[in-house]
Design a protein around this motif. Structure first.
Motif, PDB file in Angstrom:
ATOM      1  N   THR A 150       0.826  -1.206   0.000  1.00  0.00           N
ATOM      2  CA  THR A 150       0.000   0.000   0.000  1.00  0.00           C
ATOM      3  C   THR A 150       0.860   1.255   0.000  1.00  0.00           C
ATOM      4  OG1 THR A 150      -1.565  -1.258   1.340  1.00  0.00           O
ATOM      5  CG2 THR A 150      -1.960   1.090   1.146  1.00  0.00           C
ATOM      6  N   GLU A 157       2.147   6.446  -6.942  1.00  0.00           N
ATOM      7  CA  GLU A 157       1.058   7.328  -7.388  1.00  0.00           C
ATOM      8  C   GLU A 157       1.396   8.785  -7.125  1.00  0.00           C
ATOM      9  OE1 GLU A 157      -2.268   5.731  -5.245  1.00  0.00           O
ATOM     10  OE2 GLU A 157      -2.659   4.188  -6.755  1.00  0.00           O
ATOM     11  N   ASP A 182      -9.019  -6.396  -6.935  1.00  0.00           N
ATOM     12  CA  ASP A 182      -9.869  -5.742  -5.944  1.00  0.00           C
ATOM     13  C   ASP A 182      -9.077  -4.826  -5.024  1.00  0.00           C
ATOM     14  OD1 ASP A 182     -11.981  -7.049  -7.004  1.00  0.00           O
ATOM     15  OD2 ASP A 182     -12.183  -8.536  -5.389  1.00  0.00           O
ATOM     16  N   ALA A 183      -7.831  -5.209  -4.763  1.00  0.00           N
ATOM     17  CA  ALA A 183      -7.010  -4.410  -3.850  1.00  0.00           C
ATOM     18  C   ALA A 183      -6.565  -3.109  -4.504  1.00  0.00           C
ATOM     19  CB  ALA A 183      -5.793  -5.208  -3.392  1.00  0.00           C
ATOM     20  N   PHE A 184      -6.293  -3.150  -5.797  1.00  0.00           N
ATOM     21  CA  PHE A 184      -5.788  -1.946  -6.483  1.00  0.00           C
ATOM     22  C   PHE A 184      -6.589  -1.679  -7.752  1.00  0.00           C
ATOM     23  CE2 PHE A 184      -2.206  -3.966  -4.234  1.00  0.00           C
ATOM     24  CZ  PHE A 184      -1.951  -2.970  -3.299  1.00  0.00           C
ATOM     25  N   PRO A 185      -7.885  -1.389  -7.591  1.00  0.00           N
ATOM     26  CA  PRO A 185      -8.756  -1.247  -8.770  1.00  0.00           C
ATOM     27  C   PRO A 185      -8.387  -0.061  -9.656  1.00  0.00           C
ATOM     28  CG  PRO A 185      -9.900  -0.518  -6.798  1.00  0.00           C
ATOM     29  CD  PRO A 185      -8.602  -1.097  -6.334  1.00  0.00           C
ATOM     30  N   GLN A 186      -7.602   0.851  -9.111  1.00  0.00           N
ATOM     31  CA  GLN A 186      -7.242   2.044  -9.896  1.00  0.00           C
ATOM     32  C   GLN A 186      -6.157   1.752 -10.922  1.00  0.00           C
ATOM     33  OE1 GLN A 186      -6.308   1.233  -6.830  1.00  0.00           O
ATOM     34  NE2 GLN A 186      -4.840   2.635  -5.919  1.00  0.00           N
TER      35      GLN A 186
ATOM     36  N   SER B  86      -4.429   4.321   2.688  1.00  0.00           N
ATOM     37  CA  SER B  86      -4.624   5.347   1.663  1.00  0.00           C
ATOM     38  C   SER B  86      -4.951   4.765   0.294  1.00  0.00           C
ATOM     39  CB  SER B  86      -3.371   6.211   1.570  1.00  0.00           C
ATOM     40  OG  SER B  86      -2.259   5.393   1.341  1.00  0.00           O
ATOM     41  N   ASP B  87      -5.158   3.461   0.189  1.00  0.00           N
ATOM     42  CA  ASP B  87      -5.519   2.947  -1.132  1.00  0.00           C
ATOM     43  C   ASP B  87      -7.002   3.234  -1.401  1.00  0.00           C
ATOM     44  OD1 ASP B  87      -5.702  -0.619  -0.277  1.00  0.00           O
ATOM     45  OD2 ASP B  87      -6.936   1.089   0.271  1.00  0.00           O
ATOM     46  N   THR B  88      -7.406   3.030  -2.627  1.00  0.00           N
ATOM     47  CA  THR B  88      -8.757   3.466  -2.993  1.00  0.00           C
ATOM     48  C   THR B  88      -9.845   2.594  -2.400  1.00  0.00           C
ATOM     49  OG1 THR B  88      -8.420   2.271  -5.009  1.00  0.00           O
ATOM     50  CG2 THR B  88      -8.288   4.673  -5.137  1.00  0.00           C
ATOM     51  N   ARG B  89      -9.472   1.449  -1.834  1.00  0.00           N
ATOM     52  CA  ARG B  89     -10.501   0.667  -1.175  1.00  0.00           C
ATOM     53  C   ARG B  89     -11.087   1.481  -0.041  1.00  0.00           C
ATOM     54  NH1 ARG B  89      -9.855  -4.310   0.946  1.00  0.00           N
ATOM     55  NH2 ARG B  89      -8.566  -3.168   2.390  1.00  0.00           N
TER      56      ARG B  89
END
Ligand SMILES: Nc1nc2c(ncn2[C@@H]2O[C@H](COP(=O)(O)OP(=O)(O)O)[C@@H](O)[C@H]2O)c(=O)[nH]1
Ligand SMILES: [Mg+2]
Lengths: 212, 133
Positions: A150, A157, A182-186, B86-89
């Motif tokens: 993360t 980013e 699912d963890a990093f959908p971006q 801080s991730d988008t989840r």
């Protein structure tokens, strides 16, 4: 417009394009220890240049220095990109030499951990200063949501670097690509097995498309 | 700095010192000052809690400096955990109310790796399991 200006314009357009095409993009391969970064870097280097980058190992921290393979030209579907591949040590916030004392004597274990810490520091520095894009490799049989992942994705980013997430080791029974998506959908996730060479076509298509 | 324990002695046999560092205090500090303060606390065996967390760039420098200070049998590095992540989840309601990925929303817990077995985190709490031997 005079002949000279016209000529100069078209020449500078040509050279611009040449330089733009020839300037290799420096792509850092990041990810936790043992994800398969070196296996992937070697496969890419072998597929496109014929030789390898470095040693792969089941013992963490085999790669203790960022290693580079320059001018790797990757072509897929009419797109082409020239990259310098930088294989980095797995990023971590802790290194305990006693983890290695089963596999080697104490002096070697201490040396290995010291090199590992220097390598991680160097890899962090590279990420801030010297890479144009990132391939983030994860072992798809492991939980992707760790503090280090993360944090690293956040750092990448914040630097606005293009990043592809590679869900490696899809040959393993416990592999779950969806868990990573699912963890990093971006970000775009590309499944592969670097060891078995599965799905490398899509890997190269994405590298050419994304970093080209 | 508020202390959660009743002793300032880091060598005290029982009890773990927690350094809780307010956002206000961090605001006036340069990146390297923050990192020095965190790592000095961790070197003393303390658990450092940052009310406002670190920026990604500061986190990257914290990892780099931590690596430089690792020394066999003395210092193995750090455990670090932030809440909310801080991730988008974390585009969850709570995450949004707390400001999403703004550094001000990130409560960050940092401790010495050799003493913290696991930093356990769920939606509402971070608990550190500290080994005392
Ligand atoms: N099953 C499986 N194992 C892999 C794959 N890629 C790498 N490995 C293994 O994972 C271990 C770590 O690989 P390595 O490339 O050294 O990881 P690095 O630390 O990320 O550079 C080695 O034992 C590799 O053979 C894969 O796609 N599938
Ligand atoms: Mg490696």
């Amino acid at each position: 417009m005079g002949l000279f200006t016209e000529l100069k314009d078209s020449i500078s357009r040509v050279t611009d394009r040449l330089f733009a095409e020839e300037e290799p993009k420096r792509i850092g391969i990041y990810g936790p220890p043992n994800a398969g970064k070196t296996t992937l870097a070697n496969r890419i280097a072998r597929d496109w240049t014929g030789d390898a980058i470095g040693a792969e190992s089941h013992i963490p921290h085999e790669t203790r220095r960022a290693r580079r393979k320059e001018d790797v030209e990757i072509e897929r579907n009419g797109k082409s990109v020239t990259i310098d591949i930088v294989d980095t040590p797995g990023v971590t916030t802790k290194v305990d030499y006693e983890e290695f004392t089963d596999e080697m004597d104490e002096d070697d274990a201490i040396r290995r951990s010291r090199e590992a810490t220097e390598g991680v520091a160097e890899a962090m520095h590279w990420l801030r200063e010297d890479v144009d894009g990132v391939i983030y490799v994860l072992d798809s049989a492991e939980d992707p949501i760790t503090q280090v992942n993360t944090m690293l994705i956040g750092i990448i980013e914040s630097r606005d670097l293009p990043v592809l997430i590679f869900a490696n080791k899809i040959d393993l029974d416990d592999s779950s690509v969806k868990r990573i998506e699912d963890a990093f959908p971006q970000h775009k996730t590309v499944p592969l097995s670097a060891k078995e060479g599965e799905n490398m076509d899509e890997v190269y298509a994405n590298i050419a498309e994304y970093f080209g | 700095m508020p202390k959660a324990t009743n002793t300032d002695d880091p060598d005290a046999p029982d009890g773990v010192q927690i350094d809780l560092i307010s956002g206000e205090r961090m605001d006036g500090m340069a990146t390297m000052e923050k990192i020095r303060m965190i790592l000095d606390g961790v070197h003393d065996g303390n658990i450092v809690i940052l009310e406002e967390g670190l920026t990604p760039d500061e986190e990257s420098r914290l990892i780099e400096v931590t690596m430089a200070e690792i020394s066999p049998d003395e210092f193995n590095g750090i455990e670090i955990e932030t809440y909310p992540k801080s991730d988008t989840r974390n585009a969850s309601l709570l995450g949004r109310i707390m400001g999403g990925d703004e550094p001000t929303a990130k409560l960050t817990v940092i401790g010495p790796a050799n003493q913290i077995e696991t930093l356990h985190k769920d939606e509402t709490l971070i608990s550190a399991l500290v080994s005392r031997d």
